[in-house]
Design an enzyme around this catalytic site. Structure first.
Site, PDB file in Angstrom:
ATOM      1  N   GLU A  30       0.799  -1.233   0.000  1.00  0.00           N
ATOM      2  CA  GLU A  30       0.000   0.000   0.000  1.00  0.00           C
ATOM      3  C   GLU A  30       0.831   1.283   0.000  1.00  0.00           C
ATOM      4  OE1 GLU A  30      -2.903   0.204   3.108  1.00  0.00           O
ATOM      5  OE2 GLU A  30      -3.901  -1.637   2.517  1.00  0.00           O
ATOM      6  N   GLU A  52      -5.172  -8.729   1.524  1.00  0.00           N
ATOM      7  CA  GLU A  52      -5.723  -8.408   2.843  1.00  0.00           C
ATOM      8  C   GLU A  52      -7.228  -8.243   2.717  1.00  0.00           C
ATOM      9  OE1 GLU A  52      -3.920  -5.046   4.897  1.00  0.00           O
ATOM     10  OE2 GLU A  52      -1.911  -5.738   4.338  1.00  0.00           O
TER      11      GLU A  52
HETATM   12  C1  FCB Z   1      -4.036  -2.018   5.865  1.00  0.00           C
HETATM   13  C2  FCB Z   1      -2.602  -2.261   6.274  1.00  0.00           C
HETATM   14  C3  FCB Z   1      -2.467  -3.257   7.409  1.00  0.00           C
HETATM   15  C4  FCB Z   1      -3.542  -3.047   8.450  1.00  0.00           C
HETATM   16  C5  FCB Z   1      -4.902  -3.004   7.809  1.00  0.00           C
HETATM   17  C6  FCB Z   1      -6.037  -2.868   8.798  1.00  0.00           C
HETATM   18  O1  FCB Z   1      -4.140  -0.789   5.234  1.00  0.00           O
HETATM   19  O2  FCB Z   1      -1.875  -2.755   5.173  1.00  0.00           O
HETATM   20  O3  FCB Z   1      -1.180  -3.151   7.951  1.00  0.00           O
HETATM   21  O4  FCB Z   1      -3.280  -1.927   9.175  1.00  0.00           O
HETATM   22  O5  FCB Z   1      -4.956  -1.947   6.913  1.00  0.00           O
END
Ligand code: FCB
Length: 490
Positions: free
Chosen positions: A187, A387
């Site tokens: 990110e 994620e």
């Molecule tokens: C994302 C991050 C991760 C965590 C989640 C909730 O943006 O990559 O580290 O903080 O959010």
């Protein structure tokens, strides 16, 4: 660990959408299930075995930056408890574990000497995964820049991209024979936006649109790192992870223009150069803030545009854009920059929200995959959702099990939406979705929100460091076991 089989996951929900077995039956044979973590959020041991400070050590030490003044010094103490944590991952029956290497642990100054004791930790970690049948997915950079590099400009300086590529090459030399998937950066949008533009994350700069060099240099680091990993002959797949948030205007024409700008800032600024080799053109009314990007050397875009084996997507929520600066969200330090933004994220009153207040919309996971297909077509490599998850308040305990049913519903509905989207006739038909990683294994240090946001499948008691699997852990385990094939590493 409480006796797992005493817990029975809920069956189909009220609308009959899913059950563990029903969902499992829809998972393609070669689809990877995994869980994800990041170093700074779980390791602790910040001063141990020669680790150098990172920008996050520094940021967290400043007054008022972390909710409740929480300290990352211990976090989950994963540095000392990693074998037990790997047992928890293996106990899920998932295929893969995504973790990150703390750059300042293996290279305390971000340049020059390597720290062998730091590398040893990750060496044991990778071997620990392999011996448990888990396929390692490594993130090289998950936000913890060595502080020494920040003192020289951090991501505002081109030099940091070159240093990142040196670090990538060394990681590739050491683990290239054992790691299946490499994520260069996690990110970059969050680092540029929260860290350099708004100052609500490390390194706490408030440059607003003057943060553009941090966008470009991270992307350059990505391209150079891909080249470096391949040059040292890693055998695994190489990709990057971007956050994506489908964008909608709140109401009127001004919101509409701002939504287009927000879409650039959140999504296209990172995906277009990586996948198409060019920066997106801003709307005519907003060319000035993007001017920096139109003057970068053309060969940088060639470097950034490396062929990738996969594209990683983190999806949490859709973004609804309203003109004008917004209210400061809870758990976010008030900076003057955030009060000067031309637009903000508005609520979605029609959706329930997570503990963080993030709108819950599985449908937008499908929208996002469809958007990727539409925008990038044949230029889109196979996709992993790297994620997916949500924070909720401490779950209620009954019969020795922590009932985080809201998390189960969140995870099931998002996986279902992603699998639906790629079906024939679905919005993302043709997207090769290869896997899905749950964020996250255990409750951890959630950046500026400290320990206030619990995202884990496993509960962490931050006093005793005791780990207790929640109902969602057993749900994921049932899902992994109920798949058509035995759980083998992909
Ligand atoms: C994302 C991050 C991760 C965590 C989640 C909730 O943006 O990559 O580290 O903080 O959010």
């Amino acid at each position: 660990m409480p006796p797992a089989d005493r817990f029975s996951a809920p069956g189909p929900d009220a609308s009959g959408h899913w059950s563990v077995e029903g969902l499992a039956a829809r998972i393609p044979d070669d689809f990877t299930l995994g869980v994800a973590t990041s170093a700074f959020q779980i390791e602790g041991a910040l001063d141990e075995d020669g680790r150098g400070p990172s920008v996050w050590d520094d940021f967290a030490a400043r007054r008022g930056m972390i909710a409740d003044g929480d300290s990352p010094a211990v976090a989950c103490d994963h540095y000392h408890l990693s074998p037990a944590d790997l047992d928890l991952v293996a106990g899920l029956g998932v295929d893969s574990y995504r973790f990150s290497i703390a750059w300042p642990r293996v290279q305390p100054e971000g340049r020059g000497a390597w720290n062998e004791r730091g590398w040893d930790f990750y060496d044991r970690l990778v071997d620990g995964m392999l011996s448990r049948g888990l396929s390692p997915m490594v993130t090289l950079y998950h936000w913890d820049t060595p502080l020494a590099l920040e003192h020289d400009g951090g991501w505002l300086s081109r030099e940091t991209a070159l240093r990142c590529a040196d670090y990538a090459a060394e990681a590739g030399r050491r683990f290239g024979d054992r790691v299946d998937r490499w994520v260069t950066l996690n990110e970059p949008v969050s680092v540029a936006l929260n860290g350099y533009a708004l100052g609500i994350h490390a390194p706490g700069r408030q440059l607003l649109f003057d943060a553009m060099p941090a966008v470009h240099h991270q992307l350059l680091a990505h391209g150079l790192s891909v080249q470096a990993l391949r040059a040292v002959g890693v055998r695994g797949d190489v990709g990057v992870t971007n956050m994506h948030a489908p964008v909608h205007p709140a109401r009127g024409p001004r919101d509409w223009i701002h939504a287009r700008i927000a879409d650039l800032l959140l999504n296209r600024l990172y995906a277009d150069p990586v996948l198409l080799g060019r920066y997106p053109r801003p709307p005519l009314l907003a060319t000035r803030p993007f001017r920096y990007l139109s003057h970068v050397p053309a060969e940088d875009l060639v470097t950034i545009h490396q062929p990738l084996d996969f594209y990683g997507v983190n999806y949490y929520y859709p973004a609804r854009i309203r003109s004008g600066p917004g209210p400061i969200p809870d758990g976010v330090s008030a900076t003057t920059a955030i009060a000067r933004t031309p637009f903000h994220l508005a609520d979605f009153p029609e959706y329930a929200s997570t503990g963080f207040g993030w709108p819950i919309s599985p449908m937008h996971c499908a929208v996002l995959l469809g958007e990727l297909r539409r925008r990038y077509g044949k230029s889109l490599p196979p996709v992993y959702i790297t994620e997916s998850g949500a924070s909720f308040p401490e779950p209620a305990q009954a019969d020795g099990v922590m009932h985080d049913d809201a998390r189960i519903a969140y995870l099931a509905s998002h996986l279902e939406a992603a699998l639906d989207a790629i079906q024939p006739g679905g919005p993302a038909e043709g997207v090769e979705l290869r896997g899905w990683y749950v964020w996250t294994l255990m409750d951890n240090f959630e950046w500026a929100a400290g320990y206030s946001q619990r995202f884990g499948l496993v509960h962490t008691d931050f006093e005793t460091l005791e780990r207790t699997p929640k109902a969602s852990y057993y749900w994921l385990r049932r899902l992994a076991r109920a798949r058509r094939r035995p759980a083998v590493s992909a």
